[in-house]
Design an enzyme around this catalytic site. Structure first.
Site, PDB file in Angstrom:
ATOM      1  N   SER A  52      40.013   3.519 -19.410  1.00  0.00           N
ATOM      2  CA  SER A  52      39.348   2.349 -18.800  1.00  0.00           C
ATOM      3  C   SER A  52      39.123   2.541 -17.303  1.00  0.00           C
ATOM      4  O   SER A  52      39.794   1.914 -16.489  1.00  0.00           O
ATOM      5  CB  SER A  52      40.129   1.062 -19.082  1.00  0.00           C
ATOM      6  N   GLY A  77      44.697   4.802 -16.770  1.00  0.00           N
ATOM      7  CA  GLY A  77      45.005   6.000 -15.984  1.00  0.00           C
ATOM      8  C   GLY A  77      44.159   7.158 -16.476  1.00  0.00           C
ATOM      9  O   GLY A  77      43.450   7.050 -17.488  1.00  0.00           O
ATOM     10  N   GLY A 123      49.747  10.339 -19.164  1.00  0.00           N
ATOM     11  CA  GLY A 123      50.965   9.974 -19.890  1.00  0.00           C
ATOM     12  C   GLY A 123      50.908   8.582 -20.490  1.00  0.00           C
ATOM     13  O   GLY A 123      51.926   8.038 -20.910  1.00  0.00           O
ATOM     14  N   SER A 162      49.554   7.426 -23.411  1.00  0.00           N
ATOM     15  CA  SER A 162      49.903   7.341 -24.833  1.00  0.00           C
ATOM     16  C   SER A 162      51.391   7.596 -25.051  1.00  0.00           C
ATOM     17  O   SER A 162      52.036   6.912 -25.849  1.00  0.00           O
ATOM     18  CB  SER A 162      49.084   8.345 -25.643  1.00  0.00           C
ATOM     19  N   GLY A 195       0.845  -1.180   0.000  1.00  0.00           N
ATOM     20  CA  GLY A 195       0.000   0.000   0.000  1.00  0.00           C
ATOM     21  C   GLY A 195       0.873   1.218   0.000  1.00  0.00           C
ATOM     22  O   GLY A 195       2.074   1.123   0.187  1.00  0.00           O
ATOM     23  N   ASP A 221       0.250   6.271   3.371  1.00  0.00           N
ATOM     24  CA  ASP A 221      -0.756   6.497   4.406  1.00  0.00           C
ATOM     25  C   ASP A 221      -1.977   5.590   4.292  1.00  0.00           C
ATOM     26  O   ASP A 221      -3.043   5.908   4.784  1.00  0.00           O
ATOM     27  CB  ASP A 221      -1.197   7.964   4.391  1.00  0.00           C
TER      28      ASP A 221
END
EC number: 2.7.7.4
Lengths: 628, 283
Positions: free
Chosen positions: A532, A458, A463, A465, A24, A27
């Site tokens: 990631s 990261g 850094g 790549s 229900g 109230d």
């Protein structure tokens, strides 16, 4: 009921038990009704009643507030709402009852589903002044979905509409108009006043026009014939009982059906058949066992059976498949990510699995079908689910025990979803895996190297790549055949259709992982550079690649430093409010807890860092060469 | 129960010597037959238990051939904690709650089976069958896992643990009916007998040994009493009763008008006291 929760004692004169749920809105007087049922059936002890009287005065009510009997936790008593599922017990000379009291709030669909999962009947409360509300539809739909077939429509506060027959008739008609499609086998409307006790335990003098049963009378007499004994035999193996080399038994509770010593059975997953030798119990062997019995079975033949196996008769086998369609209720604050690897518990089986597609989401208020990319807390959808290994199951509407499952998050260990299986997806059996005749090791041998996947993770600007490129160059200089997969490059091509929402990030990594695996199989050293951010996706790739070939490299740079470097200008754009979903700013990053290599760029120059990675890759290759 | 044995590394059964524990132990023996119990029993001894409880405990362990670990919070003893001078709250905290936590850590138990029931007390009604405790044994009522069907999520991390209430859905009457049906031995204190008692704060306390200081106007009187729940004797209220057999007890139960925990002096402080104790790690 289950093995953790021990079933009630079986007594020769046992009263049967009815398990019901009350639903229900806030109230509608649910707690008051339960308190009233307990009180009027003399289940509230004097000391408890005295405590409630004291509390009633403290909470500002003059009469005894029956809701205080059942509202257990301090926090909710202060807020005046029920926040969880509470279980109450009462017994009459004719039956014993277990009541699941669940809240009516919008945000607590999951609690209602929890209460409904073990209930045979639902009392749906309607405030006679308000009639059928959106919540009424939601509660009815969830009850129907969870397999409840008997409904009591309790029209509460009938005293406040002057015990009006026409109000009662109007509400009942409007409820029936909407509930016909929900598959209930009985709907019994009763006009009640929980506060004053009308038609709860005793018939009310105020509703002479009402000729049906009062609530307690109906609960005591309704025929909820549990037909689990007449269903197909199902025995989930819980535990292998092996006290000594001469005894090997399979312990569990019979989920449905009956079985006798000498009967032929089949192990669902393996398809192996044998016969029941003995049905062992502490009180002596049994000739047969039926639904609900906790027994230990021994078999004629030594066949390989373990926890999670499902036994049946060869003529009535469950489905065995690694894909199925199911209704899924999401129960966690963190949304469902399709494609993400979760843990599923189907009976006593535990398997890895994922939602491969959300067919549609269901609006619980209108029963409408809506398109959805993801599922949030309390949402319900019809989904396709894939498991890592074939699982044995039945459709939920045939067998609640073997057709239900829960979804567990691998990292938080929270129960995040609950599902009801609709049917197996047979496609799974038609697309069988092509075992290639030339494999990874043959191709790798051609290149005189040990392939592996080096996965850089990261923050943006950490850094990754830069270091990945240096590693690629160094390997080339050493005549190693490597291939660099960069997140940004992939997003311009293969993943050009993906954005940066959580679900899309998951899919981005799934595809990258699959590509990396193909390259790995072709004998390459695969260098991957992806933010990631989620641990579960990195682990999904790890399990896809195989842990021996996966080298996780955490490029650890504090967010302040990344923002200072800001090679792509992303952080300044984010700061200006031009772009959203930047990892580390308004999207989360879950740092690896145990990466194979941990690079701290504040302490190491890129050149040094790349050396560390190359050394590790070569050392792994050497190590394994030696082992051969 | 088999689920617990199959899923956890180092489970234990908490054995309080009471009727619920007796039933739980009986069922465990049946569930693992013909194998032996794959886990030990743990009794957290406050040193204030009835003497008959202790002799029953040792006899039971011997009769069933089960491994019994008895843990006493020696630090509490050294600090002189006792239910009479320290008050029931501190005594329970140190000798039961802290002692239990320490014992679970000491032996590295990751799952503790107990016989608590949902009908005992209001906050117990919302307890899960598998009750998750974070490292430090904290029970957070808002952070419990939903339990649907009979599917339990047994996954925990290092340091976290589960309390397992296998008899959650039993009622006090169920327990007695089962004891009658299966002829399970229970502590004789559950049956009426003439015993030396004093009356304090509306409760009838049995004078089990001479550690109970008597006020100058108190003289122990023999009364025909029995107990509905057992704990530390200075904290356990007896009821006057003529029920000397299990059948009598069941009949008395069916007409009972007060709850069993009324005899427990540790609950009476305030309505929500049990919930607080649980958050602190009480079973």
């Amino acid at each position: 009921m289950t093995s953790i929760a021990i079933s009630k004692p079986v007594h020769p004169s046992a009263r049967d038990q009815l398990r019901f749920i009350t639903c229900g809105s806030v109230d509608d007087g649910k707690s008051t009704l339960i308190g009233r049922l307990l009180h009027d059936s003399k289940m509230i002890y004097q000391d408890q009643l005295a405590a409630v009287k004291r509390d009633s005065i403290r909470h500002g009510s003059a009469d005894i507030d029956f809701a205080l009997v059942v509202d257990g936790l301090e926090a909710e008593r202060e807020q005046g709402i029920t926040i969880d599922v509470a279980y109450r017990f009462f017994t009459t000379p004719r039956r014993s009852f277990m009541v699941a009291d669940t809240p009516g709030h919008e945000q607590y669909t999951r609690n209602m589903a929890t209460g409904a999962s073990n209930a045979q009947l639902a009392i749906i409360l309607i405030d006679a002044r308000k009639g059928v509300l959106v919540q009424t539809r939601r509660h009815s739909f969830i009850c129907s979905l969870l397999g409840i077939r008997h409904v009591v429509l309790a029209l509460n506060k009938i005293d406040l509409v002057a015990y009006s027959k026409s109000a009662f008739d109007r509400i009942v008609a409007s409820y029936l108009a909407f509930a016909t499609g929900l598959g209930f086998s009985s709907i019994v409307p009763i006009p009640i006043s929980a506060r004053h006790g009308d038609n709860v335990v005793d018939r009310s003098a105020h509703t002479k026009w009402y000729h049906g049963p009062c609530l307690m009378e109906h609960l005591e007499s309704i025929d909820i014939q549990s037909d689990t004994a007449s269903q197909a035999f199902r025995f989930p193996v819980q535990w292998v009982n092996r006290p000594d080399p001469d005894f090997r038994g399979y312990a569990g509770s019979v989920a449905s059906g009956t079985i006798s010593a000498g009967d032929e059975i089949v192990v669902a997953a393996s398809g192996r058949t044998t016969r029941i030798k003995r049905i062992v119990t502490h009180d002596g062997d049994l000739a047969d066992a039926e639904a609900g019995d906790a027994v230990t079975i021994t078999l004629e033949d030594e066949i390989d059976i373990g926890r999670g196996d499902l036994l049946s008769r060869p003529t009535e086998r469950p489905s065995v498949a690694d894909q199925f369609a199911a209704y899924l209720i999401w129960m966690d604050n963190e949304s469902l990510a399709p494609g993400r690897n979760y843990i599923l518990r189907i009976g006593s089986q535990t398997v890895a699995g994922s939602v491969t597609a959300i067919r549609y989401r269901i609006d619980v208020n209108t029963c409408e079908h809506l398109a959805a990319e993801t599922l949030s807390l309390n949402e319900i959808a019809f989904c396709n689910v894939a498991t890592a290994l074939p699982a044995a199951f039945d459709p939920y509407d045939v067998n609640r025990k073997t057709g239900s499952f829960i979804v567990i998050d691998r990292f938080t260990n929270r129960t995040v979803g609950a599902g009801m299986i609709a049917f197996p997806l047979r496609r799974a059996t038609n697309v069988s895996w092509q075992a290639p005749s030339v494999g990874r090791s043959e191709r790798a041998a051609l290149k005189h190297q040990k392939p592996c996947v080096v996965w850089f993770t990261g923050l943006s600007g950490a850094g990754k790549s830069t270091i990945a490129n240096l590693v690629d160059q160094k390997l080339l200089a050493m005549s190693r055949h490597a291939m660099l997969l960069d997140g940004d490059d992939l997003r311009n091509g293969l993943n050009a259709d993906l954005g940066f929402s959580k679900a899309e990030r998951v899919e981005n990594i799934r595809r990258a992982g699959q590509v990396a695996k193909l390259m790995l199989d072709s004998g390459l050293i695969v260098i991957c550079s992806f933010i990631s951010p989620y641990r579960s996706e990195r682990d999904m790739v790890r399990s896809l690649i195989g842990k021996d070939e996966f080298v996780e490299v955490f490029v650890d740079t504090p967010i302040e430093e990344c923002a200072r470097r800001d090679p792509k200008g992303l952080y300044s754009k984010a700061k200006a409010g031009e772009i959203k979903n930047i990892t580390g700013i308004d999207a989360s990053y879950e740092a690896p807890t145990r990466p194979e290599i941990h690079l701290r760029t504040m302490e190491q120059a890129p050149e040094q860092a790349a050396e560390v990675v190359v050394d590790a890759v070569m050392a792994r290759a050497l190590l394994r060469d030696e082992r051969r | 129960m088999r689920e617990v044995a199959a899923e956890f590394k180092r489970p234990v059964m908490l054995y309080s010597i009471g009727k619920d524990s007796s039933v739980l132990l009986h069922i465990a023996i049946k569930a693992f037959y013909p194998a032996k119990l794959p886990f030990p029993l743990l009794h957290v001894d406050t040193t204030w238990k009835f003497r008959e409880m202790i002799s029953f405990r040792d006899a039971t362990a011997k009769r069933l051939g089960v491994e019994l670990i008895v843990h006493v919070n020696e630090e509490g003893i050294a600090r002189g904690i006792n239910p009479i001078d320290s008050g029931s709250a501190l005594h329970t905290q140190v000798m039961k709650t802290d002692a239990l936590k320490r014992a679970l850590e000491l032996y590295g138990f990751d799952a503790a089976l107990g016989g608590a029931r949902r009908d005992e007390e209001k906050s117990r009604a919302k307890e899960r069958i598998l009750s998750f405790r974070s490292a430090g044994h904290v029970w957070d009522p808002r952070n419990q896992r939903p339990e649907l069907w009979g599917l339990f999520n047994t996954r925990i991390r290092q340091g976290e643990s589960m309390r397992v209430f296998a008899m959650s859905n039993w009622t006090e009457l169920d327990v007695w009916e089962y004891i009658m049906l299966e002829k399970i031995p229970v502590v004789p204190l559950y049956f009426a007998k003439q015993r030396p008692t004093v009356r304090r704060n509306g409760a009838t306390i049995m004078v089990d040994d001479n550690r109970l200081p008597l006020n100058c106007d108190e003289t122990p009187q023999m009364r025909m009493i029995r107990f509905r729940t057992l704990g530390c004797y200075p904290l356990s209220g007896a009821i006057e009763s003529d029920a000397t057999t299990i059948e009598d007890v069941v009949a008395e139960m069916q007409s009972a008008t007060v709850s069993e925990r009324q005899g427990r002096l540790i609950d009476t402080d305030e309505a929500a006291s049990m919930e607080r104790k649980k958050r602190e790690g009480y079973f």
